[in-house]
Enzyme design. Structure first.
Site, PDB file in Angstrom:
ATOM      1  N   ASN A  15      21.952 -59.781 -24.974  1.00 19.68           N
ATOM      2  CA  ASN A  15      23.336 -60.680 -25.201  1.00 19.68           C
ATOM      3  C   ASN A  15      23.224 -61.596 -26.218  1.00 19.68           C
ATOM      4  O   ASN A  15      24.038 -61.896 -26.879  1.00 19.68           O
ATOM      5  CB  ASN A  15      23.910 -60.937 -23.947  1.00 19.68           C
ATOM      6  CG  ASN A  15      24.800 -60.192 -22.963  1.00 19.68           C
ATOM      7  OD1 ASN A  15      25.778 -59.494 -23.579  1.00 19.68           O
ATOM      8  ND2 ASN A  15      24.380 -59.803 -21.915  1.00 19.68           N
ATOM      9  N   ARG A  70      10.718 -76.833  -9.231  1.00 20.50           N
ATOM     10  CA  ARG A  70      11.875 -76.482 -10.155  1.00 20.50           C
ATOM     11  C   ARG A  70      12.466 -77.425 -10.820  1.00 20.50           C
ATOM     12  O   ARG A  70      12.866 -77.342 -11.806  1.00 20.50           O
ATOM     13  CB  ARG A  70      12.889 -75.881  -9.085  1.00 20.50           C
ATOM     14  CG  ARG A  70      14.238 -75.376  -9.845  1.00 20.50           C
ATOM     15  CD  ARG A  70      14.991 -74.283  -8.766  1.00 20.50           C
ATOM     16  NE  ARG A  70      14.381 -73.352  -8.308  1.00 20.50           N
ATOM     17  CZ  ARG A  70      14.821 -72.395  -7.217  1.00 20.50           C
ATOM     18  NH1 ARG A  70      16.121 -73.048  -6.592  1.00 20.50           N
ATOM     19  NH2 ARG A  70      14.269 -71.263  -6.850  1.00 20.50           N
ATOM     20  N   ARG A  96      16.520 -67.604 -13.752  1.00 23.40           N
ATOM     21  CA  ARG A  96      16.165 -68.647 -13.142  1.00 23.40           C
ATOM     22  C   ARG A  96      17.398 -69.290 -12.400  1.00 23.40           C
ATOM     23  O   ARG A  96      18.421 -69.635 -13.188  1.00 23.40           O
ATOM     24  CB  ARG A  96      15.391 -69.938 -14.113  1.00 23.40           C
ATOM     25  CG  ARG A  96      14.109 -69.239 -14.608  1.00 23.40           C
ATOM     26  CD  ARG A  96      13.146 -69.231 -13.574  1.00 23.40           C
ATOM     27  NE  ARG A  96      12.610 -70.195 -12.769  1.00 23.40           N
ATOM     28  CZ  ARG A  96      12.044 -70.202 -11.862  1.00 23.40           C
ATOM     29  NH1 ARG A  96      11.576 -69.246 -11.518  1.00 23.40           N
ATOM     30  NH2 ARG A  96      11.565 -71.547 -11.289  1.00 23.40           N
ATOM     31  N   HIS A 114      27.689 -62.711 -15.907  1.00 25.11           N
ATOM     32  CA  HIS A 114      27.200 -62.047 -14.723  1.00 25.11           C
ATOM     33  C   HIS A 114      27.958 -60.624 -14.564  1.00 25.11           C
ATOM     34  O   HIS A 114      29.134 -60.468 -15.015  1.00 25.11           O
ATOM     35  CB  HIS A 114      27.622 -62.882 -13.450  1.00 25.11           C
ATOM     36  CG  HIS A 114      27.495 -62.296 -12.196  1.00 25.11           C
ATOM     37  ND1 HIS A 114      26.156 -62.618 -11.759  1.00 25.11           N
ATOM     38  CD2 HIS A 114      28.124 -61.718 -11.353  1.00 25.11           C
ATOM     39  CE1 HIS A 114      26.123 -61.826 -10.458  1.00 25.11           C
ATOM     40  NE2 HIS A 114      27.048 -61.366 -10.149  1.00 25.11           N
ATOM     41  N   THR A 146      28.293 -73.757 -12.530  1.00 26.42           N
ATOM     42  CA  THR A 146      28.353 -75.038 -11.447  1.00 26.42           C
ATOM     43  C   THR A 146      27.151 -75.063 -10.574  1.00 26.42           C
ATOM     44  O   THR A 146      26.465 -73.923 -10.680  1.00 26.42           O
ATOM     45  CB  THR A 146      29.462 -74.963 -10.437  1.00 26.42           C
ATOM     46  OG1 THR A 146      29.661 -73.891  -9.988  1.00 26.42           O
ATOM     47  CG2 THR A 146      30.869 -75.011 -11.556  1.00 26.42           C
ATOM     48  N   GLU A 148      26.936 -74.162  -7.634  1.00 22.34           N
ATOM     49  CA  GLU A 148      27.015 -73.151  -6.817  1.00 22.34           C
ATOM     50  C   GLU A 148      26.945 -71.814  -7.542  1.00 22.34           C
ATOM     51  O   GLU A 148      27.548 -71.485  -8.421  1.00 22.34           O
ATOM     52  CB  GLU A 148      28.403 -72.862  -6.136  1.00 22.34           C
ATOM     53  CG  GLU A 148      28.556 -72.179  -4.807  1.00 22.34           C
ATOM     54  CD  GLU A 148      29.766 -72.233  -3.947  1.00 22.34           C
ATOM     55  OE1 GLU A 148      29.936 -71.407  -3.201  1.00 22.34           O
ATOM     56  OE2 GLU A 148      30.463 -72.939  -4.511  1.00 22.34           O
ATOM     57  N   THR A 177      27.541 -52.719 -22.718  1.00 19.39           N
ATOM     58  CA  THR A 177      28.215 -52.464 -23.929  1.00 19.39           C
ATOM     59  C   THR A 177      29.247 -53.253 -23.891  1.00 19.39           C
ATOM     60  O   THR A 177      29.634 -53.914 -25.052  1.00 19.39           O
ATOM     61  CB  THR A 177      28.601 -50.940 -24.157  1.00 19.39           C
ATOM     62  OG1 THR A 177      29.450 -50.637 -23.252  1.00 19.39           O
ATOM     63  CG2 THR A 177      27.254 -50.141 -24.219  1.00 19.39           C
ATOM     64  N   GLU A 179      29.671 -56.205 -22.270  1.00 24.65           N
ATOM     65  CA  GLU A 179      28.981 -57.482 -22.343  1.00 24.65           C
ATOM     66  C   GLU A 179      28.719 -58.141 -23.640  1.00 24.65           C
ATOM     67  O   GLU A 179      29.218 -59.325 -24.144  1.00 24.65           O
ATOM     68  CB  GLU A 179      27.627 -57.622 -21.525  1.00 24.65           C
ATOM     69  CG  GLU A 179      27.978 -57.409 -20.006  1.00 24.65           C
ATOM     70  CD  GLU A 179      26.579 -57.709 -19.247  1.00 24.65           C
ATOM     71  OE1 GLU A 179      25.713 -58.548 -19.733  1.00 24.65           O
ATOM     72  OE2 GLU A 179      26.483 -57.245 -18.277  1.00 24.65           O
TER      73      GLU A 179
END
Length: 200
Positions: A15, A70, A96, A114, A146, A148, A177, A179
């Site tokens: 991407n 983290r 991550r 996503h 965000t 969440e 493809t 994306e």
């Protein structure tokens, strides 16, 4: 002032490559004063780094394994990103989970892609879960990030039909493809909007 886009990857960065290719083909620098100013990975062996270097884009590695927490990793990552004064921070297969502090630091500037039609199938194994549920359609979503996971304003979606005999692998390939078409389009739209707002 240049509108700098920093892209974060963990692997092949397909991407990222689609965005870089679009930025050069569609002359974002001339049209919007925009450029992909850096590609950063949390893995030194991420194949996408070689693509970025071939296209004369600065790269950096911030290896999460070198940090005790983290929060410490995110702080180092933020320092590296902020060297490029980013207008946009684009997650492109960056594997991550980011801390709330990181997300807040880039609020309004941080986007992700996503591989599902959110809000369905947040998290992992999206294509297999879609098949297991008997979905007739799958796809991908570009959204603002965000605190969440896989929530935030939906900026665009691409819909792909689920075909008879599809496996998670074949479905993932067809979604990918789409994306590669959608993600550069969303980034360009955001940059164009920023240009209009600035001029207005």
């Amino acid at each position: 002032m240049n509108k700098n886009t920093v892209i974060l990857i963990s692997g092949s960065g397909s991407n990222m490559a689609a965005i870089v290719t679009a930025s050069q083909k569609d002359r974002w620098r001339e049209r919007f004063g925009a450029q992909v100013s850096a590609v950063i990975s949390n893995k030194a062996d991420a194949p996408g780094l070689a693509f970025a270097q071939k296209h004369h884009i600065p790269t950096a590695v911030v290896d999460h394994k070198g940090f005790a927490s983290r929060e410490a990793f995110d702080a180092a990552l933020m320092a590296e990103i902020d060297r490029h004064t980013p207008t946009l921070v684009v997650l492109a297969g960056f594997m991550r989970i980011l801390t709330p502090g990181f997300v807040q630091h880039y609020a309004g500037r941080l986007i992700n892609i996503h591989p599902s039609l959110l809000p369905a199938f947040a998290g992992l194994h999206t294509h297999q879960r879609a098949l297991d549920m008997g979905c007739k359609f799958a796809g991908a979503t570009v959204h603002r990030v965000t605190a969440e996971l896989d929530h935030g304003e939906i900026l665009d979606q691409a819909v792909v039909p689920v075909l008879p005999g599809d496996t998670a692998t074949t479905l993932a390939a067809r979604v990918l493809t789409q994306e590669h078409i959608m993600y550069p389009r969303v980034v360009e739209r955001l940059l164009r909007h920023m240009t209009v707002v600035k001029e207005g």
